[in-house]
Design a protein around this motif. Sequence first.
Motif, PDB file in Angstrom:
ATOM      1  N   GLN A  89      -7.497   2.144  53.674  1.00 48.13           N
ATOM      2  CA  GLN A  89      -7.699   3.584  53.543  1.00 48.13           C
ATOM      3  C   GLN A  89      -7.531   4.277  54.893  1.00 48.13           C
ATOM      4  N   ASP A 114     -21.416   6.832  47.586  1.00 46.14           N
ATOM      5  CA  ASP A 114     -20.257   6.847  46.699  1.00 46.14           C
ATOM      6  C   ASP A 114     -20.104   8.233  46.083  1.00 46.14           C
ATOM      7  N   LEU A 162      -9.969   5.514  46.684  1.00 42.38           N
ATOM      8  CA  LEU A 162     -11.189   4.910  47.199  1.00 42.38           C
ATOM      9  C   LEU A 162     -11.370   3.468  46.754  1.00 42.38           C
ATOM     10  N   ASP A 163     -10.387   2.927  46.051  1.00 47.29           N
ATOM     11  CA  ASP A 163     -10.519   1.557  45.563  1.00 47.29           C
ATOM     12  C   ASP A 163      -9.900   0.544  46.514  1.00 47.29           C
ATOM     13  N   ASP A 164      -9.179   0.980  47.526  1.00 38.72           N
ATOM     14  CA  ASP A 164      -8.588   0.072  48.507  1.00 38.72           C
ATOM     15  C   ASP A 164      -9.608  -0.309  49.570  1.00 38.72           C
ATOM     16  N   ARG A 193     -15.624   5.063  36.528  1.00 37.06           N
ATOM     17  CA  ARG A 193     -15.807   4.976  37.975  1.00 37.06           C
ATOM     18  C   ARG A 193     -14.566   4.369  38.641  1.00 37.06           C
ATOM     19  N   ALA A 194     -14.002   3.343  38.009  1.00 33.92           N
ATOM     20  CA  ALA A 194     -12.811   2.711  38.567  1.00 33.92           C
ATOM     21  C   ALA A 194     -11.636   3.680  38.566  1.00 33.92           C
ATOM     22  N   GLU A 195     -11.514   4.469  37.500  1.00 34.16           N
ATOM     23  CA  GLU A 195     -10.427   5.445  37.420  1.00 34.16           C
ATOM     24  C   GLU A 195     -10.610   6.529  38.470  1.00 34.16           C
ATOM     25  N   ALA A 239     -12.166   6.212  41.398  1.00 34.70           N
ATOM     26  CA  ALA A 239     -11.869   5.626  42.703  1.00 34.70           C
ATOM     27  C   ALA A 239     -10.370   5.465  42.912  1.00 34.70           C
ATOM     28  N   ALA A 240      -9.656   5.031  41.867  1.00 34.97           N
ATOM     29  CA  ALA A 240      -8.212   4.854  41.999  1.00 34.97           C
ATOM     30  C   ALA A 240      -7.506   6.188  42.185  1.00 34.97           C
ATOM     31  N   GLU A 289     -15.417   1.831  33.753  1.00 39.16           N
ATOM     32  CA  GLU A 289     -14.011   2.197  33.690  1.00 39.16           C
ATOM     33  C   GLU A 289     -13.775   3.594  34.261  1.00 39.16           C
TER      34      GLU A 289
END
Length: 308
Positions: free
Chosen positions: A63, A32, A56-58, A47-49, A51-52, A45
């Motif tokens: 992707q 990652d 990388l969050d799909d 990490r999620a931001e 990735a988005a 949060e």
Amino acid sequence: MLTLLRRRAVSSVVPLLVVVLGVFFLARLTGDPANLYLPLSATPEMRAEFAARNGLDDPLISQFGDYLGQVAHLDFGESLRTAQPAGEAVLRAFPATLQLAGWTMLLAIVGAVVIGSLAAYRPDSATDRIASFLSSTAASVPDFWIAIMGVLVFAVTLGWLPTSGTSGAAAWVLPVATLLIRPFGVLVQVVRGAMVSALSAPYVKVARAKGASEPRVVFGHALRNAAAPALTVAGDLAVGLVNGAVVVETIFGWPGIGKLMIDSVLQRDFAVLQAAVLLTALAIFALNILVDLCHALVDPRVRQRAAA
């Protein structure tokens, strides 16, 4: 010739797609990127931001579909490390690799033609035995060992040459010599074997009977007919140089495509890695097609098979 070109181009489409597919999914196995680009104290949060923001969050399939759409528009994404277009980073690095590989192959071909022809002119002579022994040894030595020993002897112990960089002629010696030795050894053997057969052919005997000089017999008649197998092997070796440059460029800090690939893997810079591998694959496919075209030019039988 156009038929041959069209066939080779069509046959390269599937391998190219396999390369794109493989590098996309294998790159994700390195880990990652958030673990490198975010602090250890990063919250879920954050990490999620991250990735988005970098897509990388799909799901991976989504992707990959988005990536193919971008590539179709010549958009290779942005570097995670520099936030610059990945394609620009690859295009800046690729000329250094082409220069290194180009000079290496030029020196290898010229040297192999001279040495191989001299060895074949008098088979089993002292020159032939020495050339055969040295070329066999050179063809067997791995590049990374030559690079390490070159740095140890000529850079560390003697201090004659720099260990890295591209400024000045001295900085080219170790990288070029490292890449040169194996192709030179292989080509000497190929040229020598092809020239031995060519020099014993009936058309050479006829040329000598007509009073042709020995240089004309060797380089004008025999070498021209021995060029086809040597050209094929030289093309394969040139492709190998592009791949082998990864190790050499890393050892000598050469700012080419090989070093860029290694750095991208270590930095989990997916976009740059994918662009580098894709451009390298395109260059290799183009080089293979060029070799086939050159082979067709020197061998009429290839043209006849392509036209059939």
